[in-house]
Motif scaffolding. Structure first.
Motif, mmCIF file in Angstrom:
data_model
loop_
_atom_site.group_PDB
_atom_site.id
_atom_site.type_symbol
_atom_site.label_atom_id
_atom_site.label_comp_id
_atom_site.label_asym_id
_atom_site.label_seq_id
_atom_site.Cartn_x
_atom_site.Cartn_y
_atom_site.Cartn_z
ATOM 1 N N ASP A 166 -5.082 6.984 -13.537
ATOM 2 C CA ASP A 166 -6.470 6.569 -13.288
ATOM 3 C C ASP A 166 -7.086 5.837 -14.469
ATOM 4 N N ALA A 167 -6.533 6.028 -15.665
ATOM 5 C CA ALA A 167 -7.095 5.392 -16.864
ATOM 6 C C ALA A 167 -6.384 4.089 -17.216
ATOM 7 N N MET A 168 -5.443 3.665 -16.370
ATOM 8 C CA MET A 168 -4.760 2.398 -16.635
ATOM 9 C C MET A 168 -5.635 1.238 -16.173
ATOM 10 N N PRO A 169 -5.692 0.148 -16.950
ATOM 11 C CA PRO A 169 -6.557 -0.984 -16.595
ATOM 12 C C PRO A 169 -6.248 -1.542 -15.210
ATOM 13 N N VAL A 170 -7.289 -1.918 -14.492
ATOM 14 C CA VAL A 170 -7.150 -2.440 -13.130
ATOM 15 C C VAL A 170 -7.755 -3.832 -13.027
ATOM 16 N N HIS A 171 -7.217 -4.616 -12.108
ATOM 17 C CA HIS A 171 -7.828 -5.881 -11.733
ATOM 18 C C HIS A 171 -8.847 -5.612 -10.638
ATOM 19 N N LEU A 172 -9.991 -6.276 -10.696
ATOM 20 C CA LEU A 172 -10.974 -6.219 -9.618
ATOM 21 C C LEU A 172 -10.827 -7.468 -8.767
ATOM 22 N N VAL A 173 -10.767 -7.244 -7.456
ATOM 23 C CA VAL A 173 -10.621 -8.355 -6.515
ATOM 24 C C VAL A 173 -11.767 -8.299 -5.521
ATOM 25 N N ALA A 174 -12.336 -9.459 -5.218
ATOM 26 C CA ALA A 174 -13.470 -9.538 -4.288
ATOM 27 C C ALA A 174 -13.140 -10.481 -3.142
ATOM 28 N N TRP A 175 -13.412 -10.028 -1.928
ATOM 29 C CA TRP A 175 -13.294 -10.855 -0.740
ATOM 30 C C TRP A 175 -14.708 -11.257 -0.298
ATOM 31 N N HIS A 176 -14.996 -12.539 -0.272
ATOM 32 C CA HIS A 176 -16.259 -13.014 0.277
ATOM 33 C C HIS A 176 -16.152 -14.513 0.546
ATOM 34 N N ASP A 177 -17.032 -15.019 1.373
ATOM 35 C CA ASP A 177 -17.025 -16.440 1.745
ATOM 36 C C ASP A 177 -15.657 -16.882 2.261
ATOM 37 N N ASP A 178 -14.983 -15.971 3.017
ATOM 38 C CA ASP A 178 -13.674 -16.262 3.619
ATOM 39 C C ASP A 178 -12.612 -16.617 2.586
ATOM 40 N N ALA A 179 -12.737 -16.075 1.383
ATOM 41 C CA ALA A 179 -11.753 -16.344 0.338
ATOM 42 C C ALA A 179 -11.590 -15.095 -0.539
#
Length: 395
Positions: A174-187
């Motif tokens: 749980d403490a390992m760095p994560v990428h944040l990904v966002a879905w919006h505007d059909d992309a």
């Protein structure tokens, strides 16, 4: 009233330290074209040498720190875990134990104490600890409590080239760095960090990391129909965690990997109601969702996608041995039997332990959110911790 006004105020030296961390990250952003991925931000805030949260000298664990882990709550946790380790070791040629990220050292202390009581000590208890400050804390604790066992304990700064035995990690993924990904505007975008108006700010950019792009394009978030007109979905992907599993698999010749952490299988992880992800921060026992608050003074975590962990393990030649809640695992492994070693008539000792047990297994506390998962290589024996309540079907 701001949420943060209810938080304990840091002292001047702590504020100065956080300012140094902020300055370091800001300079990294400016040197990287005005933008870094959140994975980079989290890595710097937690692990930058001498500055990051896990590299600095502040107390992290227990009542004086920012959060409480199961080993800090009760010795029952480590003693029960030792019973599962004991069962595994009876089917292995090598009984070495490798603990990754040993925190305060409390789990190692309780495991070694219980294994000594059963006269089944490992040949070596190895601890991989990347934080020099935590390594010193661990050495101080173990040397003061079990000095006669110190010849069996060895600290590592990196994984060994090869290992046979049991690999253990409690609240590491749980403490390992994560990428944040966002879905919006059909992309699909990667959410990163900029420096704007004299503060950290979010900014989405197209995904550049090839591995991240491939993973995110293979999934479609479950859309909540009530919010379809204003659809945005944000979640975390931990390439570090899956890479870590592959590394463990590559060094393990024979044995078992036992991982304990909070999280879900993928269907629950990417549920429509979890549209803002699972990112969470902990400062002096206050939980919130702002990773830009006092960088270097707070923990930053995300829940674990155990389905992704299992796929990485399977692809690396490991066999899934079980997946269940912490409550089922501890009860199956014998936590009530360990509690029963203290007489109920000895209320001064029994009642506190009974209350601690409830915190560990109660669904409203740690019992249901925390999961235990085990993988084996050249090991197929059923594990007692998964006798009942196995949830492998949910992966």
């Amino acid at each position: 009233m701001s949420l943060y006004t209810t938080f304990p105020s840091p002292g001047e030296s702590a504020l100065a330290h956080s300012h140094s961390v902020l300055t370091m990250i800001r300079e990294q952003i400016l040197a990287s074209g005005e933008w870094i991925s959140f994975e980079q931000y989290m890595n710097l805030a937690l692990y930058a040498p001498g500055l990051g949260y896990y590299s600095s000298g502040a107390t992290k664990f227990g009542s004086a720190g920012d959060f409480v882990t199961a080993p800090e709550i009760s010795s029952l946790f480590g003693r029960t875990l030792a019973l599962q380790l004991l069962q595994i070791s009876q089917h292995l040629k090598h009984t070495d134990i490798l603990e990754v990220g040993a925190g305060s050292g409390k789990l190692a202390l309780d495991i070694l104490t219980e294994l000594e009581r059963t006269a089944e000590l490992p040949e070596k208890y190895l601890i991989l600890e990347v934080s020099a400050e935590l390594r010193q804390r661990q050495q101080t604790l173990l040397a003061s409590r079990i000095p006669h066992l110190m010849q069996r304990v060895e600290w590592l700064e990196q994984l060994p080239d090869q290992f046979s035995g049991i690999i253990l990690a409690n609240e590491v993924l749980d403490a390992m760095p994560v990428h944040l990904v966002a879905w919006h505007d059909d992309a699909i975008f990667e959410r990163g960090v900029t420096w704007h108006n004299n503060q950290f700010s979010w900014q989405d950019r197209s995904i550049q990391d090839t591995d991240l792009y491939e993973i995110t394009n293979q999934m479609t978030p479950q859309i909540n129909p009530d919010n379809h007109s204003n659809f945005e979905y944000v979640s975390e992907f931990s390439l570090s965690a899956t890479g870590f599993i592959r590394s463990l698999a590559s060094i393990l010749h024979q044995g078992v990997i036992l991982l304990i952490d909070y999280g879900f299988g993928c269907n629950e992880y990417y549920h429509p109601q979890r549209s803002q992800g699972t990112l969470m921060c902990h400062y002096r026992h206050h939980a919130h969702d702002n990773p830009f608050y006092l960088p270097g003074l707070q923990d930053i975590t995300s829940h674990v996608d155990f389905s992704a962990i299992t796929r990485a393990a399977s692809d690396s030649g490991l066999t899934l041995l079980g997946y269940t809640t912490q409550a089922f695992f501890l009860i199956n492994s014998g936590i009530t039997k360990i509690l029963a070693q203290t007489s109920a008539t000895d209320t001064a000792r029994y009642l506190p332990q009974s209350n601690q047990l409830q915190k560990l297994v109660n669904p409203a506390e740690m019992g249901e959110l925390f999961k235990v998962i085990a993988f084996g290589k050249k090991f197929t024996e059923p594990l007692i911790g998964f006798n009942t309540g196995d949830m492998s079907r949910l992966l």
